[in-house]
Design a protein around this motif. Structure first.
Motif, PDB file in Angstrom:
ATOM      1  N   MET A   1       0.885  -1.020   0.114  1.00 11.96           N
ATOM      2  CA  MET A   1       0.192   0.093  -0.159  1.00 11.96           C
ATOM      3  C   MET A   1       0.831   1.332   0.009  1.00 11.96           C
ATOM      4  SD  MET A   1      -3.175   0.411  -0.180  1.00 11.96           S
ATOM      5  CE  MET A   1      -3.975  -0.960   0.600  1.00 11.96           C
ATOM      6  N   PRO A   2       0.562   2.253  -1.014  1.00 13.25           N
ATOM      7  CA  PRO A   2       1.530   3.312  -0.964  1.00 13.25           C
ATOM      8  C   PRO A   2       1.360   4.153   0.545  1.00 13.25           C
ATOM      9  CG  PRO A   2      -0.098   3.089  -3.041  1.00 13.25           C
ATOM     10  CD  PRO A   2      -0.380   2.143  -1.711  1.00 13.25           C
ATOM     11  N   THR A   3       2.398   4.842   0.773  1.00 14.16           N
ATOM     12  CA  THR A   3       2.354   5.713   1.973  1.00 14.16           C
ATOM     13  C   THR A   3       2.452   6.902   1.806  1.00 14.16           C
ATOM     14  OG1 THR A   3       4.572   5.034   2.206  1.00 14.16           O
ATOM     15  CG2 THR A   3       3.081   3.529   3.367  1.00 14.16           C
ATOM     16  N   ALA A   4       2.138   7.630   2.662  1.00 11.38           N
ATOM     17  CA  ALA A   4       2.324   9.364   2.624  1.00 11.38           C
ATOM     18  C   ALA A   4       3.848   9.439   2.415  1.00 11.38           C
ATOM     19  CB  ALA A   4       1.830   9.817   3.810  1.00 11.38           C
ATOM     20  N   ILE A   5       4.001  10.489   1.693  1.00 13.29           N
ATOM     21  CA  ILE A   5       5.284  11.033   1.285  1.00 13.29           C
ATOM     22  C   ILE A   5       5.268  12.834   1.595  1.00 13.29           C
ATOM     23  CG2 ILE A   5       5.861   9.193  -0.500  1.00 13.29           C
ATOM     24  CD1 ILE A   5       5.179  11.975  -2.377  1.00 13.29           C
ATOM     25  N   ASN A   6       6.182  13.312   0.855  1.00 12.45           N
ATOM     26  CA  ASN A   6       6.430  14.563   1.117  1.00 12.45           C
ATOM     27  C   ASN A   6       5.295  15.599   0.687  1.00 12.45           C
ATOM     28  OD1 ASN A   6       9.019  14.528   2.086  1.00 12.45           O
ATOM     29  ND2 ASN A   6       9.776  14.392   0.029  1.00 12.45           N
ATOM     30  N   PRO A   7       5.065  16.752   0.974  1.00 10.95           N
ATOM     31  CA  PRO A   7       5.731  17.483   2.140  1.00 10.95           C
ATOM     32  C   PRO A   7       5.224  16.884   3.789  1.00 10.95           C
ATOM     33  CG  PRO A   7       3.944  18.772   1.010  1.00 10.95           C
ATOM     34  CD  PRO A   7       4.043  17.615   0.258  1.00 10.95           C
ATOM     35  N   THR A   8       6.296  16.646   4.473  1.00 13.37           N
ATOM     36  CA  THR A   8       6.085  16.240   5.796  1.00 13.37           C
ATOM     37  C   THR A   8       5.014  17.365   6.336  1.00 13.37           C
ATOM     38  OG1 THR A   8       8.290  15.670   5.807  1.00 13.37           O
ATOM     39  CG2 THR A   8       6.802  15.640   7.764  1.00 13.37           C
ATOM     40  N   PRO A   9       3.882  16.742   7.045  1.00 19.09           N
ATOM     41  CA  PRO A   9       2.937  17.699   7.695  1.00 19.09           C
ATOM     42  C   PRO A   9       3.427  18.200   8.941  1.00 19.09           C
ATOM     43  CG  PRO A   9       2.248  15.395   7.782  1.00 19.09           C
ATOM     44  CD  PRO A   9       3.520  15.311   6.949  1.00 19.09           C
ATOM     45  N   THR A  10       3.079  19.496   9.047  1.00 18.28           N
ATOM     46  CA  THR A  10       3.467  20.286  10.622  1.00 18.28           C
ATOM     47  C   THR A  10       2.376  20.041  11.471  1.00 18.28           C
ATOM     48  OG1 THR A  10       4.570  21.788   9.210  1.00 18.28           O
ATOM     49  CG2 THR A  10       4.414  22.371  11.506  1.00 18.28           C
ATOM     50  N   PRO A  11       2.687  19.325  12.553  1.00 22.75           N
ATOM     51  CA  PRO A  11       1.395  19.153  13.674  1.00 22.75           C
ATOM     52  C   PRO A  11       0.633  20.258  13.764  1.00 22.75           C
ATOM     53  CG  PRO A  11       3.641  18.218  14.203  1.00 22.75           C
ATOM     54  CD  PRO A  11       4.220  18.877  13.113  1.00 22.75           C
ATOM     55  N   ALA A  44       4.765  27.643   7.156  1.00 21.81           N
ATOM     56  CA  ALA A  44       4.665  27.514   5.768  1.00 21.81           C
ATOM     57  C   ALA A  44       5.539  26.579   5.161  1.00 21.81           C
ATOM     58  CB  ALA A  44       4.298  28.802   5.063  1.00 21.81           C
ATOM     59  N   PHE A  45       5.482  26.264   4.099  1.00 23.59           N
ATOM     60  CA  PHE A  45       6.390  25.324   3.221  1.00 23.59           C
ATOM     61  C   PHE A  45       7.583  26.042   3.030  1.00 23.59           C
ATOM     62  CE2 PHE A  45       7.671  23.668  -0.979  1.00 23.59           C
ATOM     63  CZ  PHE A  45       7.854  22.422  -0.675  1.00 23.59           C
ATOM     64  N   TYR A  46       7.384  27.493   2.798  1.00 28.76           N
ATOM     65  CA  TYR A  46       8.488  28.242   2.605  1.00 28.76           C
ATOM     66  C   TYR A  46       9.187  29.026   3.799  1.00 28.76           C
ATOM     67  CZ  TYR A  46       6.271  27.319  -1.522  1.00 28.76           C
ATOM     68  OH  TYR A  46       5.422  26.599  -2.641  1.00 28.76           O
TER      69      TYR A  46
ATOM     70  N   ASP B  65      -2.376   7.388   6.022  1.00 28.10           N
ATOM     71  CA  ASP B  65      -2.870   8.609   4.791  1.00 28.10           C
ATOM     72  C   ASP B  65      -3.869   9.400   5.221  1.00 28.10           C
ATOM     73  OD1 ASP B  65      -0.883   7.578   3.128  1.00 28.10           O
ATOM     74  OD2 ASP B  65      -2.334   6.471   1.722  1.00 28.10           O
ATOM     75  N   GLN B  79      -1.949  28.421   6.476  1.00 30.14           N
ATOM     76  CA  GLN B  79      -1.124  29.219   5.386  1.00 30.14           C
ATOM     77  C   GLN B  79      -1.816  30.005   4.602  1.00 30.14           C
ATOM     78  OE1 GLN B  79       0.785  25.859   3.580  1.00 30.14           O
ATOM     79  NE2 GLN B  79       2.400  25.703   5.262  1.00 30.14           N
TER      80      GLN B  79
END
Lengths: 123, 253
Positions: A1-11, A44-46, B65, B79
């Motif tokens: 099963m594919p798993t979550a990838i980037n971007p890493t979520p911020t709590p 934010a992402f940046y 997920d 954001q």
């Protein structure tokens, strides 16, 4: 099963309480309270992003960007009065042979929800 | 090899240029989208999201997920000053975020399989990788919001990036203007965003479109994102860095 990838979520952290407007006035429709509502600083992402929502006459009249990551050396504000000078052009049909086409699908529902939520902060 | 299937209520196209691609490699990608649909579709009563909305699953039992999508949704809400939100009337609908995320995951699956030159497109949002079948830059046309079979702009991708377009022209107007309650947004009809990947492009295109005409300023303010907005009169406005995706610049690469 594919798993979550980037971007890493911020709590998610709890939103910072917004400063109460000096005078709270309900608009005739009884919906939004006038004032400026400052949001929490979001990671934010940046970099960090912070916005303020301005309610006037019971309506959302402006969203100000208080803090955001930039490499362009100027501050921006979401609002007609602070439009940076961006290039415009009249659209024209292109005959180019492209690999892929990008266009809107059925996202209206999501937009509607986004707009609803923006205003819910001032209720 | 190029294949299109309708999944998640929209056409999904995968093209892999690399010569060693087999049918099952692309089949794997469609299986992934089918899995996403089964898990996140609010139209399927047995999906995880539907069960969550009925209160049948407690937070500790959410799939990984699902936890990821909910965390990303919360992050995106912050954001965008609340312009992006998946909750309405106590129910969750993360479909505005899931599409771009799923396209990016599908793209990474192809990468992990060793492919370098391909694209994954779902409902008009695209992640590209490498070069096209002619060994040239991937060319993505922006659909004419007034004429469905035409394009009005071409973006050339010199890097592995993503593009997403938000608009109102498929299902008509049912977005109201936050600055003038009771009125729908009629000033913009299409907003395309190019970003470091389709996930970033998609979520910020969605939020910027909700902002309205000034949404292009929001995109301008964000590092690594460029935008192209079309208003009701057919006037397009672009962010200052959009020109790096035009032919004039990329033609020299």
């Amino acid at each position: 099963m594919p798993t979550a990838i980037n971007p890493t979520p911020t709590p998610a952290s709890a939103p910072t309480p917004t400063p109460a407007p000096a005078a709270v006035a309900k608009n005739p429709a009884g919906q939004y309270k006038d004032g400026t509502y400052t949001g929490s600083v979001a990671d934010a992402f940046y970099g960090g992003v912070q916005v303020a929502a301005v309610i006037s006459g019971g309506r959302l009249t402006d969203v100000q960007i208080l803090q955001y990551p930039t490499d362009r050396g100027h501050s921006a504000q979401i609002g007609q009065q602070a439009m940076p000078i961006l290039k415009s052009e009249a659209i024209a049909s292109q005959s180019a042979n492209v690999d892929i086409v990008s266009g809107a699908t059925q996202d209206s529902q999501a937009f509607e929800q986004s707009l609803q939520s923006a205003l819910s902060q001032a209720m | 090899m190029k294949q299109t299937k309708v999944l998640m209520g929209m056409p999904i196209t995968v093209e892999v240029v690399d010569g060693n691609v087999r049918e099952e490699d692309i089949g794997k990608i469609f299986k992934y989208f089918a899995y996403i649909d089964e898990k996140f579709s609010t139209y399927k009563s047995e999906s995880e999201i539907s069960k969550i909305n009925r209160g049948e699953i407690s937070a500790k039992d959410f799939s990984q997920d699902m936890k990821t999508i909910l965390a990303l949704s919360e992050e995106t809400k912050k954001q965008t000053g609340g312009y992006f939100d998946i909750s309405l009337n106590g129910k969750l609908d993360p479909s505005g975020l899931v599409k771009g995320w799923a396209i990016l995951n599908a793209s990474d699956l192809l990468k992990k399989s060793g492919f370098k030159n391909y694209y994954v497109e779902a409902g008009g949002d695209v992640q590209v990788s490498g070069k096209n079948k002619d060994g040239k830059l991937w060319q993505v046309g922006i659909k004419n919001p007034f004429k469905q079979n035409e394009i009005v702009k071409v973006a050339y991708f010199g890097h592995d990036e993503g593009i997403a377009t938000s608009g109102t022209y498929i299902r008509g107007q049912h977005i109201y203007n936050p600055k003038s309650s009771g009125q729908t947004i009629t000033d913009i009809v299409s907003l395309s965003v190019i970003g470091p990947n389709v996930y970033e492009a998609d979520r910020f295109a969605t939020a910027a479109f909700a902002i309205g005409k000034a949404g292009i300023n929001f995109i301008e303010s964000l590092v690594g994102l460029e935008g192209y907005i079309i208003d009701k009169d057919g006037i397009a406005t672009m962010t200052s860095g959009w020109k790096k995706y035009t032919k004039e610049i990329n033609g020299n690469r």
